[in-house]
Design a protein around this motif. Structure first.
Motif, PDB file in Angstrom:
ATOM      1  N   VAL A   1       0.842  -1.204   0.000  1.00  0.00           N
ATOM      2  CA  VAL A   1       0.000   0.000   0.000  1.00  0.00           C
ATOM      3  C   VAL A   1       0.872   1.246   0.000  1.00  0.00           C
ATOM      4  O   VAL A   1       0.609   2.213  -0.728  1.00  0.00           O
ATOM      5  CB  VAL A   1      -0.955  -0.003   1.204  1.00  0.00           C
ATOM      6  CG1 VAL A   1      -1.683   1.341   1.317  1.00  0.00           C
ATOM      7  CG2 VAL A   1      -1.980  -1.129   1.078  1.00  0.00           C
ATOM      8  N   ALA A   2       1.932   1.231   0.807  1.00  0.00           N
ATOM      9  CA  ALA A   2       2.844   2.382   0.841  1.00  0.00           C
ATOM     10  C   ALA A   2       3.459   2.621  -0.529  1.00  0.00           C
ATOM     11  O   ALA A   2       3.532   3.766  -1.002  1.00  0.00           O
ATOM     12  CB  ALA A   2       3.925   2.149   1.888  1.00  0.00           C
ATOM     13  N   ALA A   3       3.880   1.547  -1.185  1.00  0.00           N
ATOM     14  CA  ALA A   3       4.472   1.679  -2.520  1.00  0.00           C
ATOM     15  C   ALA A   3       3.464   2.266  -3.502  1.00  0.00           C
ATOM     16  O   ALA A   3       3.810   3.118  -4.343  1.00  0.00           O
ATOM     17  CB  ALA A   3       4.968   0.322  -3.008  1.00  0.00           C
ATOM     18  N   SER A   4       2.204   1.845  -3.390  1.00  0.00           N
ATOM     19  CA  SER A   4       1.178   2.360  -4.311  1.00  0.00           C
ATOM     20  C   SER A   4       0.929   3.843  -4.084  1.00  0.00           C
ATOM     21  O   SER A   4       0.672   4.585  -5.032  1.00  0.00           O
ATOM     22  CB  SER A   4      -0.121   1.567  -4.145  1.00  0.00           C
ATOM     23  OG  SER A   4      -0.757   1.857  -2.914  1.00  0.00           O
ATOM     24  N   ARG A   5       1.018   4.286  -2.841  1.00  0.00           N
ATOM     25  CA  ARG A   5       0.831   5.707  -2.551  1.00  0.00           C
ATOM     26  C   ARG A   5       1.945   6.536  -3.201  1.00  0.00           C
ATOM     27  O   ARG A   5       1.701   7.612  -3.754  1.00  0.00           O
ATOM     28  CB  ARG A   5       0.827   5.942  -1.032  1.00  0.00           C
ATOM     29  CG  ARG A   5      -0.317   5.273  -0.295  1.00  0.00           C
ATOM     30  CD  ARG A   5      -1.649   5.940  -0.634  1.00  0.00           C
ATOM     31  NE  ARG A   5      -2.740   5.324   0.119  1.00  0.00           N
ATOM     32  CZ  ARG A   5      -3.559   4.395  -0.353  1.00  0.00           C
ATOM     33  NH1 ARG A   5      -3.423   3.978  -1.607  1.00  0.00           N
ATOM     34  NH2 ARG A   5      -4.524   3.885   0.387  1.00  0.00           N
ATOM     35  N   ILE A   6       3.159   6.042  -3.089  1.00  0.00           N
ATOM     36  CA  ILE A   6       4.289   6.774  -3.667  1.00  0.00           C
ATOM     37  C   ILE A   6       4.221   6.745  -5.188  1.00  0.00           C
ATOM     38  O   ILE A   6       4.425   7.763  -5.862  1.00  0.00           O
ATOM     39  CB  ILE A   6       5.617   6.185  -3.156  1.00  0.00           C
ATOM     40  CG1 ILE A   6       5.716   6.357  -1.633  1.00  0.00           C
ATOM     41  CG2 ILE A   6       6.804   6.870  -3.841  1.00  0.00           C
ATOM     42  CD1 ILE A   6       6.860   5.600  -0.994  1.00  0.00           C
TER      43      ILE A   6
ATOM     44  N   SER B   1      -8.294  -0.784   2.531  1.00  0.00           N
ATOM     45  CA  SER B   1      -8.844  -2.123   2.764  1.00  0.00           C
ATOM     46  C   SER B   1      -7.844  -3.229   2.427  1.00  0.00           C
ATOM     47  O   SER B   1      -7.970  -4.358   2.916  1.00  0.00           O
ATOM     48  CB  SER B   1     -10.125  -2.317   1.950  1.00  0.00           C
ATOM     49  OG  SER B   1      -9.870  -2.160   0.561  1.00  0.00           O
ATOM     50  N   SER B   2      -6.836  -2.911   1.605  1.00  0.00           N
ATOM     51  CA  SER B   2      -5.808  -3.893   1.258  1.00  0.00           C
ATOM     52  C   SER B   2      -4.928  -4.260   2.451  1.00  0.00           C
ATOM     53  O   SER B   2      -4.156  -5.229   2.383  1.00  0.00           O
ATOM     54  CB  SER B   2      -4.929  -3.358   0.129  1.00  0.00           C
ATOM     55  OG  SER B   2      -5.687  -3.133  -1.045  1.00  0.00           O
ATOM     56  N   LEU B   3      -5.025  -3.495   3.540  1.00  0.00           N
ATOM     57  CA  LEU B   3      -4.263  -3.809   4.756  1.00  0.00           C
ATOM     58  C   LEU B   3      -4.895  -4.954   5.542  1.00  0.00           C
ATOM     59  O   LEU B   3      -4.235  -5.576   6.375  1.00  0.00           O
ATOM     60  CB  LEU B   3      -4.184  -2.573   5.663  1.00  0.00           C
ATOM     61  CG  LEU B   3      -3.484  -1.335   5.101  1.00  0.00           C
ATOM     62  CD1 LEU B   3      -3.706  -0.148   6.037  1.00  0.00           C
ATOM     63  CD2 LEU B   3      -1.999  -1.592   4.904  1.00  0.00           C
ATOM     64  N   ALA B   4      -6.161  -5.230   5.272  1.00  0.00           N
ATOM     65  CA  ALA B   4      -6.900  -6.233   6.059  1.00  0.00           C
ATOM     66  C   ALA B   4      -6.210  -7.593   6.103  1.00  0.00           C
ATOM     67  O   ALA B   4      -6.132  -8.213   7.172  1.00  0.00           O
ATOM     68  CB  ALA B   4      -8.324  -6.364   5.531  1.00  0.00           C
TER      69      ALA B   4
END
Length: 241
Positions: free
Chosen positions: A111-116, A226-229
């Motif tokens: 998720v962090a990579a997608s944000r960047i 939601s991908s963190l779930a």
């Protein structure tokens, strides 16, 4: 009967607590336990003690405690275990398990990579990832260093780590990066935007005022995606086995 208690830090902003409830409810729906509740470390009407008593009154003989936290600093290492010890002392026949935090799990890093990536940094840009950190506990820094390495491999850009608390101090790191980079993207490695992210933003703004030749770009945080779930669900499974 097994029950689950999800323990969040809590926010002074009611809308943030509502967002957190929605996030946790998505996780609850993927578990078979009929009794699952959220407790907040800083919300007096939903403390671990009160929520724990409610679960036990409903018949829970085994309670899995899930720290809804990214890294094992004071809340996960001291505050939550102390609350569990107090509950266990009052109810010695009830079994408790405490799960691990999930900030270094593959889904969280993804998720962090997608944000960047969504900010479209150039290959020549520097990436600064800023986490909460701790001046007392070393494990958050150790885990975040691994996270930074994995992000760098995923993004193809060098990723530098900064901490709000403890070392390496994000303001010092930001200043050093600006001395050799004219384009810096920074990501707050937090579950949601709140007062701490606002504090970091103010610090970066101050650094930027002294580094006029550098352009600063803020990316979104993890935003309770939601991908963190799956990362949280894995931690539940690991401690429940």
């Amino acid at each position: 009967m097994r029950a689950i208690m999800y323990v969040a830090h809590g926010s002074r902003l009611p809308e943030k607590n509502r967002e957190f409830r929605c996030f946790v409810e998505q996780i609850m729906q993927q578990r078979p336990e009929t009794h699952q509740k959220i407790a907040f470390l800083e919300k007096e009407d939903e403390t671990m003690a009160l929520v724990g008593e409610t679960l036990m009154e409903a018949g829970a003989s085994e309670i899995t405690v899930i720290p809804m936290l990214l890294f094992p600093a004071m809340h996960a290492t001291k505050d939550i275990p102390e609350q569990v010890i107090a509950l266990k002392k009052a109810h010695p026949d009830v079994t408790f398990q405490i799960a691990d935090t999930f900030g270094a799990e593959e889904e969280t890093i993804a998720v962090a990579a997608s944000r960047i990536k969504a900010a479209s940094p150039a290959k020549s840009a520097a990436i600064l990832v800023i986490a909460h950190g701790s001046a007392t506990y070393h494990e958050p820094r150790i885990q975040m260093q691994r996270v930074a390495e994995k992000l760098s491999a995923e993004l193809g850009n060098p990723v530098t780590l900064g901490m709000l608390h403890g070392e390496p101090n994000y303001r010092q790191v930001a200043t050093e990066l600006a001395a050799t980079n004219d384009n810096i993207y920074w990501m707050p490695y937090f579950l949601f935007t709140g007062q701490l992210v606002d504090k970091i933003r103010a610090g970066i703004t101050e650094v930027s005022e002294h580094t006029p030749n550098t352009t600063w770009h803020e990316t979104n945080c993890l935003e309770l995606d939601s991908s963190l779930a799956p990362a949280v669900l894995r931690k539940i499974t690991e401690v429940s086995q």
